[in-house]
Design an enzyme around this catalytic site. Structure first.
Site, PDB file in Angstrom:
ATOM      1  N   ASP A  84       0.820  -1.208   0.000  1.00 54.31           N
ATOM      2  CA  ASP A  84       0.000   0.000   0.000  1.00 54.31           C
ATOM      3  C   ASP A  84       0.858   1.264   0.000  1.00 54.31           C
ATOM      4  O   ASP A  84       2.079   1.217   0.226  1.00 54.31           O
ATOM      5  CB  ASP A  84      -0.941  -0.015   1.208  1.00 54.31           C
ATOM      6  CG  ASP A  84      -2.275   0.671   0.921  1.00 54.31           C
ATOM      7  OD1 ASP A  84      -2.352   1.443  -0.051  1.00 54.31           O
ATOM      8  OD2 ASP A  84      -3.236   0.438   1.683  1.00 54.31           O
TER       9      ASP A  84
ATOM     10  N   ASP B 106     -10.970   2.449  -3.376  1.00 57.32           N
ATOM     11  CA  ASP B 106     -11.483   2.088  -2.053  1.00 57.32           C
ATOM     12  C   ASP B 106     -13.000   2.040  -2.044  1.00 57.32           C
ATOM     13  O   ASP B 106     -13.606   1.519  -1.099  1.00 57.32           O
ATOM     14  CB  ASP B 106     -11.014   3.112  -1.011  1.00 57.32           C
ATOM     15  CG  ASP B 106      -9.589   2.868  -0.551  1.00 57.32           C
ATOM     16  OD1 ASP B 106      -9.061   1.765  -0.812  1.00 57.32           O
ATOM     17  OD2 ASP B 106      -8.998   3.763   0.061  1.00 57.32           O
TER      18      ASP B 106
END
EC number: 3.2.1.22
Length: 726
Positions: free
Chosen positions: A457, A527
């Site tokens: 990430d 997301d």
């Protein structure tokens, strides 16, 4: 025919670079400029017309004294010092402050499918090498540029594009992928008018706001498409400049913002590649060329022959509240559903209770895992799944052991206060000791545990970008060296752990490009897991990137980002367009939901090879209201998978037909489920109905309807099967 041939064009030395569906013709004009005489269709007819006058329209000169200028002439590269006044691709400064270069062709090399053209500037000792590599069967030309200092004095590269692309006069439209967090990869069209349009990122990474991919079409035309994508995960720039005669000048490469590269005598620099191509069958055709090229040449070779696994990610179920017993329960339930990979997200390490602390300390939290991480890893493997874990190795919390030990490891300026974002700072991967430290930490974690998968990430943009430890003349190299350092670290880990799979994520879809996909197998695209939003996100993403790299998540309802509610089948059918993932609290799912989910996962596994490795066709693009459909055809055209969606049904609207594409017209296809048989010709000419049966139970909303149809080719021995109208 050979991919690269030497020829002439209008009496000038020229080279023809051919692929299976296009051609690129470049020549050297008087004065040394590299001209793009043709980029587009081939048809095998170019050879016969190259020796006469140039067929390109040139700018009508306002007065005879301007006849030697290159304005309006499509160029294959532009250098500050050419007789042109358009966006330069290359600007190199000498010690005396001059940045005008005058290049002359010194060498040309044809090596199989690769053309190299070498130019020199005798006044500065600058050498410029252009490389054109033809991926013949994929319809792709890969371009990059290398510069070398062969002089006696240092040079400073202030701007260097990977490629310049010129198109002849016409009215053009540009297509781009733009958006924001939670709404990434929106396909946007813009009419190009005189002047410049710039797409770029100055955030240090690819960004949620724009992506380094573009396509160009002529206004009002559905056919020809010119396209390109930059293999770079840092600051990038794509400039579209419409000249006064409507010729188009495109400059793509590393963003020159706050960046420069110092070249001592004997040193060189190579740009990231630009992958470009031409298709005569629209954006869909251009996307299929990109998908095939990425599957065969970009994505890491180790896993190209293996379908990415169905995975479960714990983030939406646990957030930072990771605890070994609960993780085992989730893993057990995931295995029952048919999941193949279990991924523990953020919260398993250091002092990580929220996003304020612990980032950078990649050691297992003994409170959350009193028996060590191995207890969970072993149980996941015993359940028949692979084990994955979340990392954010490029970032650090100030409240961490790593930052307390090495505060100078972050990007910073000594006289400026650093800005926190998500309570974290960015480690400077331009530094050798930072890269070595990160490799050592991650290596120790991977050696101690049988970890099969890493979700890598990246959750903030870069500010106060400085490298005060470097020599002054090198400090502006930090933007580029940092990105190269990230690639190096991931590549080193992959070499040491060759079976490791990696997913790239950056606050969702902030870092997906051909650079990071050269070292990562998968990409998170947003997301936002709301399936109606994801249809648009995934449609845009798939204009540039292959479905086998696209991660989709099935989340709980209501969806955590938008609060909308949609049926489980709809959520699955949207997530099945690429690599199927599941998050959310599956322990709270009822018996009926679990049964349906297990059936949907099994269905996905049956059609996964066609989705991930077949040719994709968007039959009806997504919109805020109405039908949407996307189709996949296996490479041998034996299987067709069609997803049909209804988003917020329109009352009173009649049914539509979905005409399939890319089938074998002469073959017959049987639909799984009811056994109906028809021909490929009928499926392409007549198609399938987009309508759905009346909703059950009565009164159920028409919103959020979906289905998947699978058609498989049948042999002549199936002639007894009844023929049905489709």
């Amino acid at each position: 025919m050979p991919a690269v041939t030497r020829t002439t064009c209008a009496g000038r030395p020229a080279w023809l670079v051919r692929t299976s569906c296009s051609a690129m013709l470049v020549s050297v004009a008087d004065g040394g400029a590299l001209v793009l005489d043709h980029w587009g269709g081939d048809g095998g007819a170019l050879d016969g017309g190259l020796n006469g006058d140039s067929y390109l329209p040139h700018t009508p000169w306002n007065r005879p004294s301007q006849a030697h200028f290159l304005d309006g002439v499509p160029l294959a590269y532009s250098v500050h010092g050419d007789r042109a006044f358009k966006e330069p691709g290359l600007v190199v400064a000498r010690q005396d402050g001059s940045s005008v270069s005058r290049l002359t062709l010194s060498e040309d090399h044809v090596e199989g499918d690769v053309l190299r053209l070498v130019f020199e500037d005798p006044g500065s000792g600058l050498l410029v090498e252009h490389r054109f590599a033809a991926a013949v069967e994929h319809g792709i030309v890969v371009r990059d540029v290398r510069v070398e200092n062969r002089g006696a004095q240092p040079l400073r590269v202030e701007r260097i594009a990977s490629a310049v692309l010129g198109l002849p006069p016409a009215r053009y439209q540009s297509w781009a992928l733009t958006g924001r967090w939670g709404d990434e990869y929106q396909l946007t069209r813009r009419d190009l008018m005189p002047g410049k349009v710039v797409l770029d990122s100055r955030r240090g990474f690819t960004s949620h706001e724009a992506n380094p991919w573009f396509a160009l079409t002529e206004a009002g035309q559905d056919g020809p498409v010119w396209f390109g994508a930059l293999a770079w995960s840092g600051n990038w720039s794509i400039v579209f400049e419409t000249e006064r005669n409507d010729a188009l000048h495109v400059v793509a490469g590393i963003n020159p913002f706050d960046s420069a590269w110092h070249l001592e005598p004997g040193e060189s620099f190579r740009t990231p590649p630009l992958v470009c191509g031409y298709a005569d069958d629209g954006l869909d055709g251009a996307a299929r060329l990109m998908h095939r090229y990425q599957r065969d040449h970009v994505l890491p070779a180790r896993h190209r022959g293996t379908p990415p696994p169905v995975h479960y990610n714990t983030w939406l179920a646990t957030s930072f509240d990771v605890e070994v017993g609960h993780q085992v329960e989730l893993a057990t339930r995931a295995a029952e559903l048919g999941v193949e990979l279990f991924v523990v997200d953020d919260g398993w390490f250091g002092a990580r209770r929220d996003d304020h602390a612990g980032l950078g300390d990649w050691v297992v939290d003994p409170v959350k895992f009193p028996g060590g991480l191995g207890e969970l890893v072993d149980e996941v493997h015993r359940l028949g799944m692979k084990f994955g874990i979340w990392l954010e190795p490029e970032m650090v919390n100030p409240d961490s052991d790593l930052h307390r030990a090495h505060p100078d490891w972050v990007l910073h300026l000594p006289d400026r206060e650093t800005t926190l974002s998500r309570n974290q700072l960015v480690l400077n991967f331009a530094r050798d000791d930072v890269r070595e430290g990160v490799v050592e930490q991650v290596r120790a974690l991977l050696r101690e545990h049988r970890i099969d998968f890493v979700k890598w990430d990246h959750n903030r943009p870069y500010t106060e970008v400085g490298w005060p430890q470097a020599p002054v003349e090198r400090r502006r190299e930090v933007w580029v060296r940092h990105v190269r350092g990230v690639y190096e670290v991931i590549a080193r880990l992959r070499a040491e752990f060759p079976d490791l799979m990696i997913e790239t994520c950056a606050g969702g879809g902030g870092r997906a490009d051909l650079g990071i996909l050269g070292v990562a197998d998968l990409a998170q695209v947003s997301d936002n897991t709301d399936p109606s939003d994801r249809l648009r996100v995934q449609h845009g993403f798939s204009r540039a990137y292959a479905p086998r790299a696209m991660v989709g998540w099935v989340a709980d309802a209501p969806e955590p980002t938008t609060g909308r509610t949609s049926p489980l089948e709809f959520r699955f059918h949207v997530a099945m367009q690429g690599v199927l993932g599941i998050s959310g609290d599956i322990l709270a799912w009822g018996d009926d939901e679990r049964t349906r989910a297990a059936g949907l996962i099994a269905e996905y596994k049956r059609v996964r090879p066609t989705i991930q490795d077949g040719d994709q066709h968007w039959l009806v693009p997504p919109s805020d209201r109405g039908p949407c459909a996307v189709q996949y055809v296996s490479r041998d055209r034996d299987e067709v998978v069609v997803f049909v969606y209804q988003v917020r049904g329109v009352v009173g609207e009649g049914p539509r037909r979905l005409r399939l594409r890319g089938l074998d017209a002469g073959r017959r296809y049987r639909r799984s489920g009811d056994g109906a048989v028809t021909t490929g010709a009928a499926l392409m000419a007549v198609g399938l109905p987009s309508a759905f049966p009346p909703p059950e139970p009565p009164g159920h909303t028409e919103d959020w309807r979906s289905r998947v149809e699978v058609w498989r080719a049948v042999g002549e021995e199936s002639g007894a099967v009844r023929q049905e109208e489709v």
